[in-house]
Design a protein around this motif. Structure first.
Motif, PDB file in Angstrom:
ATOM      1  N   LEU A 297      13.472  15.418   7.717  1.00  0.00           N
ATOM      2  CA  LEU A 297      14.633  16.092   8.294  1.00  0.00           C
ATOM      3  C   LEU A 297      15.604  16.549   7.208  1.00  0.00           C
ATOM      4  O   LEU A 297      16.141  17.665   7.264  1.00  0.00           O
ATOM      5  CB  LEU A 297      15.353  15.159   9.272  1.00  0.00           C
ATOM      6  CG  LEU A 297      14.778  15.038  10.685  1.00  0.00           C
ATOM      7  CD1 LEU A 297      15.519  13.959  11.461  1.00  0.00           C
ATOM      8  CD2 LEU A 297      14.855  16.367  11.411  1.00  0.00           C
ATOM      9  N   ILE A 298      15.835  15.678   6.220  1.00  0.00           N
ATOM     10  CA  ILE A 298      16.748  16.034   5.126  1.00  0.00           C
ATOM     11  C   ILE A 298      16.168  17.190   4.316  1.00  0.00           C
ATOM     12  O   ILE A 298      16.889  18.118   3.925  1.00  0.00           O
ATOM     13  CB  ILE A 298      17.011  14.811   4.232  1.00  0.00           C
ATOM     14  CG1 ILE A 298      17.787  13.737   5.032  1.00  0.00           C
ATOM     15  CG2 ILE A 298      17.788  15.200   2.987  1.00  0.00           C
ATOM     16  CD1 ILE A 298      17.937  12.423   4.301  1.00  0.00           C
ATOM     17  N   ALA A 299      14.844  17.138   4.066  1.00  0.00           N
ATOM     18  CA  ALA A 299      14.202  18.221   3.325  1.00  0.00           C
ATOM     19  C   ALA A 299      14.288  19.539   4.095  1.00  0.00           C
ATOM     20  O   ALA A 299      14.576  20.599   3.522  1.00  0.00           O
ATOM     21  CB  ALA A 299      12.727  17.871   3.054  1.00  0.00           C
ATOM     22  N   ASP A 300      14.046  19.475   5.416  1.00  0.00           N
ATOM     23  CA  ASP A 300      14.170  20.678   6.246  1.00  0.00           C
ATOM     24  C   ASP A 300      15.615  21.185   6.241  1.00  0.00           C
ATOM     25  O   ASP A 300      15.848  22.396   6.279  1.00  0.00           O
ATOM     26  CB  ASP A 300      13.728  20.369   7.678  1.00  0.00           C
ATOM     27  CG  ASP A 300      12.233  20.106   7.771  1.00  0.00           C
ATOM     28  OD1 ASP A 300      11.507  20.483   6.830  1.00  0.00           O
ATOM     29  OD2 ASP A 300      11.793  19.521   8.788  1.00  0.00           O
ATOM     30  N   SER A 301      16.571  20.248   6.229  1.00  0.00           N
ATOM     31  CA  SER A 301      17.972  20.638   6.204  1.00  0.00           C
ATOM     32  C   SER A 301      18.306  21.393   4.925  1.00  0.00           C
ATOM     33  O   SER A 301      18.963  22.432   4.952  1.00  0.00           O
ATOM     34  CB  SER A 301      18.852  19.392   6.318  1.00  0.00           C
ATOM     35  OG  SER A 301      20.210  19.712   6.134  1.00  0.00           O
TER      36      SER A 301
END
Length: 204
Positions: free
Chosen positions: A192-196
């Motif tokens: 999720l953080i990487a996608d963010s």
């Protein structure tokens, strides 16, 4: 109108991993384990019902809510990832989820079970993404809706019969499930953080 089976299965699996019904067992039992059987059974259906209500609200108007608050999906993904990472660390380190003193009269089915344990930022972000994917595709909205209902039915069944699962698996088995759930949640949080970050870069 054709039913989108692929989207349905993808949504169910994704929400299952994010909401983690087996991982909710230790928290559920620690909060209601000393209550009466009637209270445990009531919490077992109230918590998924609260989660279903929250998820449904964001499935229907989540994008409008985010637009009104000027919050993008990348920001929600980043916040969800950080919060999920905190939960994952608690599961991995085996921190006690016992109810704090002085909150005995609080309905734990509402908070923290219904939200944010079940209907957390990760699940909300995932549902909004699936709803956006379903726009313009015949049968896709129905698939997303049934996926949301399916995961909450699974949550109810798991919580309702969690006492039986405890007897079958034992404390060690539940602890192992919690560790596995923590590892999966940590991986989801990082994703999720990487996608963010990718979303901010693409939108910047």
């Amino acid at each position: 109108m054709s039913f989108d089976t692929t989207l349905y299965m993808t949504a169910v699996i994704t929400l299952f991993v994010i909401m983690d019904p087996p991982g909710a067992i230790p928290v559920f039992l620690s909060l209601v384990g000393r209550k009466s059987k009637e209270a445990r059974n009531r919490a077992a259906w109230q918590a998924p019902l609260v989660s279903l209500a929250v998820i449904t609200v964001f499935a229907i108007g989540g994008q409008a809510i985010l637009n009104y608050l000027h919050i993008g999906i990348p920001a929600l993904q980043g916040a969800g990832g950080l919060l999920l990472l905190l939960i994952a660390l608690e599961l991995l380190t085996g921190r006690d989820a016992n109810q704090p003193k002085g909150t005995e009269d609080v309905n734990v089915a509402l908070v923290p079970l219904g939200t944010p344990l079940m209907a957390g930022p990760g699940a909300i972000a995932a549902v909004i993404v699936f709803v956006n994917q379903a726009e313009g595709h015949s049968g896709a909205p129905l698939a997303v809706g049934l996926a949301i209902l399916t995961i909450h039915l699974i949550l109810f069944v798991v919580l309702r019969f969690s006492t039986v699962l405890i007897r079958l698996l034992g404390v060690s088995g539940i602890s192992l499930l919690a560790r596995i759930a923590g590892l999966l949640l940590a991986a989801i949080a990082v994703q999720l953080i990487a996608d963010s970050v990718r979303g901010f870069i693409a939108g910047g």
